[in-house]
Design an enzyme around this catalytic site. Sequence first.
Site: not given
Ligand SMILES: [Mg+2]
Length: 369
Positions: A102-103
């Site tokens: 998620d990054e």
């Molecule tokens: Mg995050």
Amino acid sequence: MKIIHIDMDAFYASVEQRDDPALRGKPVVVGGDPRSRGVVATCSYEARRFGVHSAMSCAEAYRLCPSAIFVRPSMGRYVEVSRQIRDIFERVTDQVEPLSLDEAYLDVTENKLAMPLARDVAVWIRSAILAETGLTASAGVSSTKLVAKIASDIRKPDGLTVIPPSRAEAFLAPLPVRRLWGVGAATASKLKRLGYHTAADLARADPRALERHLGRFGPLLGRLARGDDPRRVTPERPPKSRGSETTLSVDVLDRQVVLRLIDDHASDVAEDLTRIRRAGRTITLKIRYADFETVTRSRSLPAPTHDARTISEIARALLDSTKAGERAVRLVGVSVSGFPDASLPEQLVLDFEAGQNRVGASEEAEGNS
Ligand SMILES: [Mg+2]
């Protein structure tokens, strides 16, 4: 350089809340059972208000917030969303360095949207993520990775923070040294003992003094504290093969011993492939005879595999086309290569969901093609 750090907000918990209306507005903890020894993977902002945070034990989270709803992680769905956001990033630039599902860092100095301002690119990305996944992401924009990453965190959730290069040093100045890249708990307490508490303290420090205390990292840390980060965005390069081999302490003539080694290496390689979330089509057996002559034998499968049994069956069959048993052997190796060009998420799907529900058979077929 124009760098954007994108970080999804409370990622796993937000996916759960998106997919189950009963969880919206509630403290949600994604992780193990509160009675188990599991840890919190992610929790919703509602749970954070009770002091729950990731990496704490689920039992502790339950103590702090007994009303929390505990949910088991469903990686397949998180991977699916990760693939969607990765796809959005790739519409912007090929210079994408993922840090986790998620990054990611994006270097948008040149970008496919032909937008001169990195802020506009970040606005575009955040709204594309919201429109296509229904989830919010926070973004930090700056000229370095260090500042972009710290910036993405300060207006979470759903935040956008732009720090122009001229303000980078002032932005970092009040932060505790622990926030700087490469400073773990041990280095932070050492720096504290030496009287360096904030980035400003390090920015002012004599680089030679920092070098005395921290070795080569010292002067780099001084540079980082001044907002000068030499690290570039490095797009991930998928590995090309994975292998395992042993050099024997004595040369071996017994074919059974070689076969057992093949089995061992096949399971090591399978385990390794699972860990890196890859599968490959080509299996290679490497044999070195006692006189150091080395031969390799390979066979390709119609579809990629990361299965220990399959790998070992093929490597065992390949042994028949060597002189092992007639000639003494001093090295045995097994490797798997020929990974599909497919992106990481498809490989992840292979591992997490193999043949299961949501992600479905069509995804599997795609991963295998
Ligand atoms: Mg995050």
